[in-house]
Design an enzyme around this catalytic site. Structure first.
Site, short mmCIF file in Angstrom:
data_model
loop_
_atom_site.label_atom_id
_atom_site.label_comp_id
_atom_site.label_asym_id
_atom_site.label_seq_id
_atom_site.Cartn_x
_atom_site.Cartn_y
_atom_site.Cartn_z
CB CYS A 156 -1.05 0.10 1.36
SG CYS A 156 -2.02 -1.31 1.14
CG HIS A 295 -2.47 3.98 5.40
ND1 HIS A 295 -2.44 4.06 4.00
CD2 HIS A 295 -2.78 2.91 5.91
CE1 HIS A 295 -2.35 2.86 3.66
NE2 HIS A 295 -2.59 1.71 4.81
CB THR A 299 -8.25 -2.46 9.48
OG1 THR A 299 -7.13 -1.56 9.68
CG2 THR A 299 -8.36 -3.01 8.10
N PRO A 300 -9.80 -2.41 12.56
CG PRO A 300 -11.60 -3.88 13.28
CD PRO A 300 -10.84 -3.67 12.03
CG HIS A 332 -6.90 0.44 0.83
ND1 HIS A 332 -5.89 1.00 0.33
CD2 HIS A 332 -6.24 -0.20 1.97
CE1 HIS A 332 -4.67 0.71 0.66
NE2 HIS A 332 -5.12 0.04 1.73
#
Length: 404
Positions: A156, A295, A299-300, A332
């Site tokens: 990423c 970013h 996500t948790p 994303h």
């Protein structure tokens, strides 16, 4: 060292294919995430382009160009056209190509394995179509660019790294200009299932798929995939001024680091290293920054770590800086994430428009910074901005842009 500026932007995104279309999404705060039915009645939410861009290419070109290369090539053509750079009068030996992609030619790989399993054959040009450097090389071939040509695959952080490397090559005199950015085309069942198996994908509400991605929210459940390509023409400032080019922004700095801790679990200290390196490279103080594109994958586990990194770098100033994750709007884009998110930083500089973190109805108490919830902010005075990308594997990157 030479200053580096951005003079051209080429887009192929779920938000649209022009900068004005992107600004409209940023200003409205309405995500372009939609429900896409999958096999066996699966309900999935994606930020997926709906047009068939392959029709822009001949059948022979389609044999040689994986969809990711097709997207990258279209974006490169638009970036050059937008810049006004006339290649027939340019020194093409001093113009390079730096492209980031995370999944690479994943469509070709999926099609080949499927065909091998079902028909026991492989397509003739499979090796060429699946080359890891194929997308960047095809851009260089298309435009006759003979400077350095690199295809960066850093998950990423790929496109941030590609842009940063291009900036350094121009800054130190190896090139006068470069096409730099990212592309990703991952909507095949193999890639999708792989991400689902990792259990980082958002839980989908079929009634409200646009609300699936909720960075920094208490009830966030994961990320939403997107596809697209964004390329920039970067130039040495004197090169751009000599031809009277329109300048969007100055690319002021780049920072990179490695967590060196874990393949999947991010590390705040490693991220902070990249942020500090970027500020130092740009010659900026923490108080100079008027906007940060985070970013923010939703996500948790990752979002609170990013907050820790921001607090470590900016200290008491951290909660005074507008920060947003535009992944809530456009999904994303994996290896192209940094390229599309740099747009938000540029728009903040040029238009005073700060894109919001959509769907942030209930902030996580552990994510207690100014994440610009729900609605865009307009007429904001921003002279310097950061855009960060943090990858699986612990590769961290950050870009700094300032007004030209």
């Amino acid at each position: 060292m030479r200053e580096v500026v951005i003079t051209g932007i080429g887009l192929r995104t779920p938000m649209g294919h022009t900068l004005e279309a992107v600004k409209a999404v940023f200003g409205s705060g309405r995500p372009v995430v939609r429900l896409v039915p999958g096999p066996g009645g699966r309900q999935r939410a994606f930020a997926k382009m709906e047009d068939d861009w392959s029709t822009r290419f001949s059948r022979f070109d389609q044999l040689l160009l994986d969809p990711v290369a097709q997207l990258a090539q279209l974006a490169s053509e638009d970036a050059l056209a937008d810049s006004g750079l006339m290649l027939e009068y340019a020194d093409r030996d001093r113009i390079g190509v730096y492209l980031g992609t995370g999944q690479g030619s994943s469509m070709t790989a999926y099609e080949n394995f499927t065909q091998l399993a079902t028909q026991d054959t492989i397509k003739s040009f499979s090796v060429l179509r699946a080359l890891s450097n194929g997308a960047a090389s095809q851009i260089a071939i298309r435009h006759g660019l003979r400077g350095a040509c690199e295809n960066v695959m850093l998950a990423c952080s790929s496109s941030n790294s590609a842009i940063g490397n291009a900036m350094r090559a121009i800054r130190h005199g190896y090139l006068d200009a470069a096409l730099a950015g990212g592309a990703e085309a991952t909507f095949n069942e193999g890639a999708i299932r792989s991400w689902e198996a990792l259990r980082v994908m958002a839980t989908v509400d079929p009634a409200h798929p646009e609300a699936s991605c909720r960075p920094f929210a208490k009830d966030r459940s994961g990320m939403v995939l997107g596809d697209g390509a964004v390329l920039y023409l970067l130039e040495a400032a004197e090169h751009a001024h000599a031809r009277g080019a329109r300048i969007y922004a100055r690319l002021a700095g780049y920072g990179a680091s490695a967590d060196a801790v874990h393949l999947a679990q991010p590390d705040a200290e490693g991220q902070a290293l990249a942020l500090r390196a970027c500020l130092r490279d740009a010659g900026l103080a923490t108080g100079d920054i008027g906007y940060i594109n985070a970013h923010g994958t939703a996500t948790p586990s990752a979002d609170p770590v990013e907050v820790q990194a921001l607090k470590a770098v900016f200290g008491a100033q951290a909660d005074q800086i507008p920060i947003s994750s535009t992944k809530s709007l456009h999904g994303h884009l994996l290896g192209a994430a940094g390229a599309i998110e740099l747009l938000a930083a540029i728009v903040a500089l040029t238009d005073g428009l700060i894109a919001p973190t959509a769907n942030l109805e209930q902030p996580d108490p552990d994510c207690d910074l100014d994440f610009v919830p729900l609605h865009a902010r307009k007429d904001v005075d921003v002279s310097a901005a950061l855009s960060s990308s943090f990858a699986m594997g612990g590769s961290n990157t950050c870009l700094a842009v300032t007004r030209a």
